[in-house]
Design an enzyme around this catalytic site. Structure first.
Site: not given
Length: 684
Positions: A67, A179
């Site tokens: 875009h 994590c």
């Protein structure tokens, strides 16, 4: 009068528009020009490609939305293509088969962003993408897009252009993702937050504290942020940098599933004076890694996962080095490594026959010498993993002041000093249970001491002298006097229980470990099972049939099953999976073979109710068969690449193959029930 946003002539179905995204953008821009909607084709192409260079416009699920604002159009326009074959637009989960080119006038407002937001929200609905993948009509495709986007107002025009008002300052967020292993969840969570922020029109800067390290966010970026997001299962490094920022916190898996809600919560927190905030540091230490909004269960989980995440590299490196030492020097290297290391050199290699090493590789003195050195290095790494576990549990509670006393408690738990009495009886070694207890104890005491109010002249002494000294004395005395013998007794009972396992009880344990490995694919249950197995491999003199080595084999094999089973399923029944899942399946072969269970996460995130039960069954079958066949492995990591460290290789391969077949069959069966196949166009 404003033209329709999209028309059938702006739609291409099952089109081959070129091998890369630049070709696709040019082809879609050409359609805009051919329909009479572009005033300057070259400008439209150049602006769309320039926007693409800023950041990729590929989205999860096989989507791409290039875009731009451009002088090449006078009013908003959308061109759409269903690509065959799919084309890579930079989406982390694979190439895109649905591409939308959005052009908005350069002199207007943020019309293209309005279209982009509405389109992205529509694409989050499975039925929208499914309609575009199934339809054979350009008219229906155009109508589907128009209904999703709705009316978009034309930019206001006037005979004498008014000066544009200054744009409102864009809201900005900062985030940290981490994590325990820093391999998969860390980066998937970051990607999800970035995509959600783009959909919301918000700027976000994400610091991924992964296994490869982290690039800290610049101080000025943090300073201008309206709020912070911590999506972590371990402690945030140097969290005091974010002190005072409104905070939204969660485990690392939440943004993978619900990133849009986290962005919305962060924006709401930024506007709420009473919102939870990142705590300020006191003295030279930061506050506890927990936050006021964090539950005790979540805090406990994060603290333990921090310790485990820092422990794993010691275990993996040490275990693989010890396995290599056995490959080179044979299992008897444990009897002579000291003599070889002290008495021999590269120019004075050991005499294999004189040392009685019947299993040395090629009866080579060089292999024996290197094997002895590898054993020493690996054993040293193993000696440090229990102190590392305790040290970083303490770090998660008290930040840097907890590290030194935490390591000391871990060393006491491992009897690293080798304390014995006159009869050679060693002091109680409390192992990983003692490391957990000692790490928590050291962290709590260090956090308490760091909060003492002291004169300004003494503040500099607190982190380097007072905190480690007081904490080590208090925690050390409690560990030795109060906890040492009871925890040692528990460890002895656990060891005796493992040694007594045989037959049905061993198979049942293998199946349970398999269920744990597959349930959360790298999460807490997975790490508990892995830590339980890896700590047993540290006793490198164990016999090949020791229960500890059989448990390690069951855990490793069970962890390999989910990615491989899902990869196989995408090959056997491709119509059940999306293009993105096909790409993930290709990676799943290698990830599974390498014992990286996280390779199954993209599949589970998209369809948890079908995928997770299926891979749990497959991993349980493999874990049980591994125990039944008495498979053992001395390496705590490596998967198929450490077959040299495996006892009963045939049983190893049979157990793995059986679980993969069962898991793949279960996935296919569950996905085939009550769910339409993914259309062929989406899987091409």
């Amino acid at each position: 009068m404003m033209s329709a946003l999209i028309a059938p002539e702006l739609v291409a179905l099952d089109a081959d528009l070129g091998p890369d995204k630049h070709d696709v953008i040019r082809a879609l821009a050409q359609r805009v020009a051919d329909s009479g909607r572009a005033t300057d084709l070259d400008a439209l192409v150049a602006d769309a490609l320039a926007r693409e260079e800023v950041s990729a416009t590929g989205l999860p699920g096989g989507l791409a939305i290039p875009h731009c604002r451009t002088s090449g159009v006078d009013e908003p326009v959308v061109a759409f293509a269903r690509l065959s074959p799919p084309v890579d637009f930079g989406g982390k989960d694979g190439p895109a088969d649905l591409a939308f080119l959005i052009g908005a006038p350069a002199g207007g407002d943020a019309t293209h962003l309005t279209i982009l937001t509405k389109l992205a929200r529509a694409l989050a609905r499975p039925e929208f993408g499914q309609t575009l993948r199934e339809t054979d009509s350009a008219e229906q495709a155009a109508q589907t897009i128009l209904e999703a986007v709705g009316d978009v107002p034309a930019p206001a025009q006037s005979a004498t252009p008014e000066p544009a008002p200054a744009p409102a300052e864009k809201r900005t967020l900062v985030a940290v993702t981490a994590c325990p292993t820093g391999i998969a969840h860390t980066y998937m969570a970051a990607e999800a937050l970035e995509a959600a922020a783009a959909r919301a029109g918000v700027e976000i800067a994400v610091e991924t504290q992964g296994s490869a390290g982290a690039t800290p966010l610049p101080a000025e970026t943090i300073a201008r942020a309206d709020a912070a997001i911590f999506a972590v299962d371990v402690g945030v490094r140097d969290r005091s940098r974010f002190a005072g920022k409104p905070l939204v916190s969660s485990g690392v898996k939440r943004p993978i599933d619900d990133a849009d809600a986290m962005i919305a919560e962060a924006l709401a927190a930024a506007a709420d004076p009473s919102a939870a905030r990142v705590e300020s540091g006191r003295g030279d230490s930061s506050e506890s890694a927990g936050t006021a909004s964090e539950s005790w269960g979540g805090r406990t989980r994060r603290i333990l996962m921090t310790g485990v995440s820092y422990m794993i590299p010691f275990v993996a490196a040490g275990g693989l080095l010890i396995a290599l030492s056995f490959l080179l020097g044979g299992y008897d290297i444990t009897d002579v490594y000291g003599a070889v290391m002290v008495d021999n050199t590269l120019t004075n290699l050991p005499d294999v026959q004189a040392l009685g090493l019947d299993h040395a590789l090629f009866d080579s003195g060089l292999a024996v010498y290197l094997g002895a050195l590898f054993f020493v290095i690996g054993k040293t790494a193993f000696m440090l993993f229990i102190p590392a576990l305790a040290g970083y549990i303490a770090y998660a509670i008290a930040d840097r002041p907890g590290i030194a006393p935490g390591f000391i408690m871990g060393a006491l738990a491992a009897n690293l000093f080798g304390v014995v009495n006159a009869d050679g009886v060693a002091a109680p070694a409390t192992g990983f249970l003692g490391a957990i207890a000692g790490g928590v104890l050291a962290g709590v005491i260090a956090h308490w001491v760091s909060g003492w109010r002291v004169p300004s002249w003494a503040r500099g002494l607190m982190p380097v002298l007072v905190i480690p000294l007081v904490t080590s004395i208090l925690a050390g005395l409690v560990m030795i006097i109060v906890l040492g013998k009871p925890i040692n007794w528990l460890m002895q009972q656990l060891t005796d229980g493992l040694a007594a396992l045989d037959g049905t009880s061993a198979v049942a344990l293998g199946a349970v470990l398999g269920l744990m490995m597959a349930f959360d694919m790298g999460g807490p249950l997975n790490k508990v099972a892995y830590s339980f197995a890896a700590t047993g491999v540290g006793a490198a003199s164990l016999a090949a049939d020791s229960p500890e080595l059989r448990i390690m084999a069951a855990v490793m094999l069970a962890g390999m099953v989910p990615p491989i089973a899902l990869a196989l399923a995408t090959v056997v029944r491709p119509q059940l999976f999306t293009p993105a899942e096909h790409e993930n399946g290709k990676a799943g072969w290698l990830l599974g073979a390498s014992f990286i269970t996280e390779g199954a996460i993209p599949f589970a995130a998209g369809d948890p109710m079908r995928v997770i039960p299926a891979i749990m069954v497959g991993s349980a079958v493999t874990g049980g068969l591994s125990q039944l066949f008495d498979v053992g492995v001395r390496a705590p990591h490596g998967g198929i690449f450490v077959l040299f460290a495996v006892t009963n290789v045939l049983g190893y391969l049979i157990a793995l193959a059986a679980g993969v077949l069962v898991g793949a069959g279960m996935v296919i069966a569950l996905k085939s029930v009550g769910r339409a196949p993914v259309p062929a166009a989406a899987t091409s």
